[in-house]
Write an enzyme that holds these catalytic residues in place. Structure first.
Site, PDB file in Angstrom:
ATOM      1  N   CYS A 113       0.754  -1.207  -0.067  1.00  0.00           N
ATOM      2  CA  CYS A 113       0.136  -0.097  -0.129  1.00  0.00           C
ATOM      3  C   CYS A 113       0.756   1.143   0.048  1.00  0.00           C
ATOM      4  CB  CYS A 113      -0.958  -0.197   1.144  1.00  0.00           C
ATOM      5  SG  CYS A 113      -2.340   1.241   0.825  1.00  0.00           S
ATOM      6  N   HIS A 218      -3.546  -5.355   0.516  1.00  0.00           N
ATOM      7  CA  HIS A 218      -2.895  -5.602   2.204  1.00  0.00           C
ATOM      8  C   HIS A 218      -3.194  -7.160   2.220  1.00  0.00           C
ATOM      9  CE1 HIS A 218      -2.923  -1.691   3.774  1.00  0.00           C
ATOM     10  NE2 HIS A 218      -3.850  -1.447   2.844  1.00  0.00           N
ATOM     11  N   GLU A 220      -1.574  -8.978   4.319  1.00  0.00           N
ATOM     12  CA  GLU A 220      -1.580  -9.254   5.509  1.00  0.00           C
ATOM     13  C   GLU A 220      -2.826  -9.532   6.342  1.00  0.00           C
ATOM     14  OE1 GLU A 220      -1.191  -6.175   4.543  1.00  0.00           O
ATOM     15  OE2 GLU A 220      -2.157  -4.766   5.751  1.00  0.00           O
TER      16      GLU A 220
END
Ligand SMILES: [Mn+2]
Length: 243
Positions: A113, A218, A220
């Site tokens: 990001c 994202h 994660e």
């Protein structure tokens, strides 16, 4: 066996007077699941310390966060930004000074990001400041600025002969989307590895690095739910272990 040590660029809470450094827990959790130890780096402006950090850690994660100050890519802030986060000059400074040191040592980098955006800018690229207004396609709703659980997905198309393709081994996967800015001009020394259906760049490789993967989404957050996202972290940590 010892776990690779991953230096994580800290996030900053600019809404509190103390400007706390902080980290969304998913970054460390995903690194740990993939077999590494994620350690938050200090937001220092000391070049000697930065050099030592670059040498000490086995790999680096450039995290998400506030918008980049547009002066970094030679623009003024657009008037009436629909969604804006404010700026984090401490991070702008640290990342701008630290990235070249890491790159020079050819240490593995995963950028997410804001991390993806600042590396583009450090390679001479530019940023779309306000996707709802400046998107190449009016279908910008593909990229919701702030969806709370970050689980709204859109397709990306992955280019063959890129690191990302070698990791995921599929030409089309779904990724989440939590950004109101994006890449306009791609910087030099970077190769587009994925785009969304409206033509926006969603990932690139850093050409000079053995492992340099940068993504707009994202991974994660959906480590356990999206096979492709877990693969990105596993490939990153694997590359940090065979230095
Ligand atoms: Mn997106």
């Amino acid at each position: 066996m010892s776990y690779p040590l991953i230096g994580i660029v800290p996030q900053l809470d600019i809404t509190t007077p103390m400007r706390h450094v902080r980290l969304f827990p998913q970054y460390q959790r995903s690194i740990e699941k993939a077999g590494g130890i994620g350690v938050m780096l200090p937001l220092t402006n000391n070049k000697d310390i930065m050099n030592q950090l670059a040498q000490t850690f086995d790999g680096f994660l450039f995290t998400g966060g506030q918008d980049l100050n547009p002066h970094l890519y030679g623009e003024d802030e657009l008037e009436n930004l629909e969604a804006t986060t404010g700026y984090a000059p401490e991070r702008d400074y640290f990342e701008s000074a630290f990235y070249p040191l890491v790159k020079k040592l050819n240490k593995p980098i995963l950028a997410i990001c804001r991390g993806f955006q600042i590396i583009n800018v450090l390679h001479g690229g530019t940023i779309i400041q306000d996707l709802p207004r400046q998107s190449p396609d009016p279908n910008f709703v593909l990229h919701p600025a702030w969806n709370e659980n970050r689980e709204q997905l859109h397709d990306i198309f992955i280019n063959p002969n890129t690191s990302l393709y070698n990791i995921i081994k599929r030409k089309k996967v779904k990724v989440n989307s939590y950004h109101h800015q994006g890449i306009n001009q791609l910087g030099k020394g970077l190769t587009v590895s994925a785009t969304s259906p409206d033509g926006l760049i969603e990932a690139f490789d850093i050409d000079d690095l053995n492992f340099g993967v940068a993504v707009q989404w994202h991974p994660e957050v959906l480590y356990d739910k999206q096979l492709s996202d877990g693969k990105i972290f596993k490939a990153f940590i694997e590359n940090c272990s065979n230095k």
